[in-house]
Design an enzyme around this catalytic site. Structure first.
Site, PDB file in Angstrom:
ATOM      1  N   GLU A 197      -7.702  -2.901  -3.164  1.00 53.44           N
ATOM      2  CA  GLU A 197      -6.900  -3.357  -4.314  1.00 53.44           C
ATOM      3  C   GLU A 197      -6.614  -4.859  -4.266  1.00 53.44           C
ATOM      4  OE1 GLU A 197      -4.380   0.493  -5.688  1.00 53.44           O
ATOM      5  OE2 GLU A 197      -3.635  -0.469  -3.882  1.00 53.44           O
ATOM      6  N   GLU A 271      -9.342   6.305  -6.533  1.00 55.60           N
ATOM      7  CA  GLU A 271      -8.039   6.939  -6.331  1.00 55.60           C
ATOM      8  C   GLU A 271      -7.613   7.586  -7.640  1.00 55.60           C
ATOM      9  OE1 GLU A 271      -4.992   4.474  -4.689  1.00 55.60           O
ATOM     10  OE2 GLU A 271      -6.203   3.844  -2.965  1.00 55.60           O
TER      11      GLU A 271
END
Length: 634
Positions: A197, A271
């Site tokens: 991320e 995710e």
């Protein structure tokens, strides 16, 4: 005769131990012999669909973090994953646990990553490895070791030399352990994620290239991936790595954007958030099963690959919970449970989500799914009565030599743990005052302090309570501040500011306090074990808080999992046979603590509690969890 029998027993025991070691080594490496002859092309992303060994391959993945699950339960959880219809395991790697002190590495016991990878291979699961170095994961400092913050100029997740040198040292140890487990070497790893991320952080344009090269130069040959939420996609990629997306609710615009930046490439949700995390003082989050399954179906119908984060959440044992800061006036720590409202519960139970997902994934397999494993038995016990107590003040001789400093010193810069500082737990700061007045923290307490005068509790200072009146009294008095690191922020752009303890001056009547005696109370296993020789008092004597309390839990049969309840208690930490079970707190939402059966043994088990302010005198047990009042994820 007696001596001869003893020798025979000893030799038999030795043979059993040797046989066990040989069996373990064989099991770890057997997968290489088993699969090497079948090694073909690895996971490829050269068209709109993944291929593996030259054949179309849909990733049906789920996240289970080995470091959040007792090692004895790994196989149970992975078998349940496979029975649900998943073909790929994903896991982060927590740098802070594997290198607790600079240059000191631990890949043993519950951190046996190689054993975890071997087990996945043995069970027929592929693996996507997410080695960080930053993992987020609602984990303290996003998995980065706190000793990095000893450098006052540290710039985490950048190409700052102090950070890159530390990453290189860690990757030198980590990557050589995982290279043999790559698909190209006959192992289960089919892809490796570059950082995590980074698009939400993006402070350094050269950083992602550095991490990619750090992986490639050490022998990573499998497909590289990046992972970002929809807002981070524009900044989180790196040439040569497939970009994947993270979300809970599907937005067609995000999928279209993924197609635009990567035409004719496989699309994957790295995710898919199956639930959500909880914060102390908040509510337990639920994501309705029907809503979750509807999105999973839509993802699969669009021919995308998916990874469920989490499939099984596990537990933030010890002091490993992170803290949330984005959009909040002050950081809020995560609770001990990482149940996450995931398909497989914290204790490994099947949920409605599990049963629905099994039906969803079953048609994507050519063979019937494996039988669902039987649930493990759980137990309850009679309430455990506390037998003895030892006050915080009486425990100080066992904490190690205190440190004297004219000015406050934050946890990370204390001269302890081979000059790696203190990472977790509590730090006690004591000084002498000669007057009353207004004590002001100057917002330099991280995160919460119990305040004492002559070792009598007078109040709390934290992010919202910055001042405390102290009564006037003649003579010198000892002012004590017991400061707790409640958990470092794990996500956002404040990672560099996560030093704990007293991070600056506190004042009395606007004058900075000086001349501190500082005690490091990290509450690691060796810390707790030192108390054995302490002068414990019977519960007939009223405890003086904060205090350590202990009891004995006797098991006359094979121990099984259970849950602890502490109604009437305030806030603290529980240790079972020296292992830190985690924090509890009366503000909830979490009302129970998961106690794995493998942490217990037949016979007498030591139970120790550190309680800050109030104890009921007994610990209760339950067969299932209580996570408190709930709220649906918005």
């Amino acid at each position: 005769m007696f001596v001869r029998l003893s020798l025979i027993r000893r030799n038999v025991l030795l043979l059993f131990i040797i046989a066990g070691i040989i069996a373990y080594k064989w099991r770890r490496w057997a997968f290489v012999e088993k699969t090497m002859t079948h090694v073909g092309k690895g996971l490829m992303a050269n068209s709109s669909q993944f291929t593996l060994e030259g054949k179309p391959f849909r990733i049906l993945g789920g996240s289970i973090h080995y470091f959040r699950v007792p090692k004895a339960h790994w196989e149970d959880r992975l078998l349940k994953m496979k029975a649900c219809g998943l073909n790929t395991l994903t896991t982060y790697v927590p740098w802070n646990l594997h290198e607790p002190e600079r240059g000191v590495f631990n890949f043993q016991d519950h951190l046996d990553l190689e054993g975890y990878l071997s087990l996945a291979a043995e069970l027929g699961l592929r693996v996507i490895l997410r080695p960080g170095p930053y993992i987020c994961a609602e984990w303290d400092l996003g998995g980065l070791p706190s000793w990095l913050l000893r450098d006052k100029n540290m710039k985490l997740r950048t190409t700052y030399l102090g950070f890159t040198k530390a990453v290189d040292s860690f990757f030198h140890q980590l990557i050589k352990r995982v290279v043999p487990y790559q698909h190209s070497n006959g192992g289960p790893i089919i892809a490796v994620q570059v950082e995590n991320e980074y698009g939400s952080y993006a402070k350094d344009a050269e950083y992602m290239s550095f991490i990619k090269e750090a992986l490639l130069s050490r022998g990573i040959t499998e497909l590289l991936l990046t992972s970002d939420n929809q807002n981070g996609l524009k900044l989180g990629g790196v040439n040569g790595a497939l970009e994947t997306i993270n979300f809970q609710k599907l937005n067609p615009a995000d999928i279209n954007y993924l197609e635009e930046i990567q035409p004719q490439k496989p699309k994957m949700v790295m995710e898919y958030w199956s639930g959500w995390f909880d914060l102390w003082g908040g509510l337990h989050h639920l994501f309705p099963a029907e809503d979750m399954v509807a999105v999973v179906n839509e993802i699969l119908q669009q021919e995308m690959s998916i990874n469920l984060y989490m499939f099984h959440g596990g537990t933030n044992f010890g002091f490993m919970n992170g803290a949330a800061a984005v959009g909040l006036p002050a950081p809020k720590p995560m609770v001990t449970s990482y149940d996450y409202d995931a398909p497989l519960s914290e204790a490994g139970d099947y949920t409605t989500k599990y049963r629905l997902l099994r039906k969803v994934f079953s048609p994507y397999h050519t063979q019937p799914l494996p039988e669902v494993p039987r649930l493990q038995r759980r137990s309850t016990h009679q309430p455990l009565v506390l037998l003895q107590h030892l006050s915080l003040w009486e425990s100080l001789p066992f904490t190690g030599k205190p440190f004297r400093s004219s000015t406050p010193v934050n946890m990370e810069n204390l001269p302890v743990n081979n000059n790696n500082g203190q990472s977790y737990g509590y730090t006690l700061y004591e000084t002498t005052i000669t007057s009353g007045g207004t004590l002001n923290s100057m917002n330099n307490i991280r995160d919460r302090a119990l305040v004492f005068l002559n070792r009598h509790f007078v109040g709390v200072l934290d992010y919202t309570i910055l001042e405390l009146p102290l009564l006037e009294e003649k003579g010198e008095r000892t002012l004590s501040l017991l400061v707790e690191n409640c958990g470092r922020v794990n996500y956002g752009k404040t990672l560099d500011d996560q030093r704990k303890g007293l991070v600056g001056d506190i004042t009395l009547n606007k004058k900075p306090l000086r001349n501190f005696i500082i005690y490091s109370l990290d509450m690691k296993a060796d810390f707790v074990n030192r108390f054995a020789s302490g002068h414990w008092k019977s519960m007939r004597h009223q405890p003086a808080f904060p205090t350590f309390l202990q009891a004995k839990l006797y098991m006359d049969s094979h121990p099984t999992d259970t849950f602890l309840k502490l109604p009437g208690w305030s806030k603290g930490v529980i240790f079972i046979n020296g292992k830190n079970l985690g924090r509890y707190c009366s503000i909830g939402p979490q009302q129970t603590l998961y106690l794995p059966g493998p942490w217990l043994h037949r016979g007498t088990n030591q139970v120790m509690v550190f309680e800050e302010q109030e104890a009921d005198g007994k610990i209760q047990f339950a067969s299932g969890p209580d996570y408190g009042m709930t709220v649906d994820v918005q």
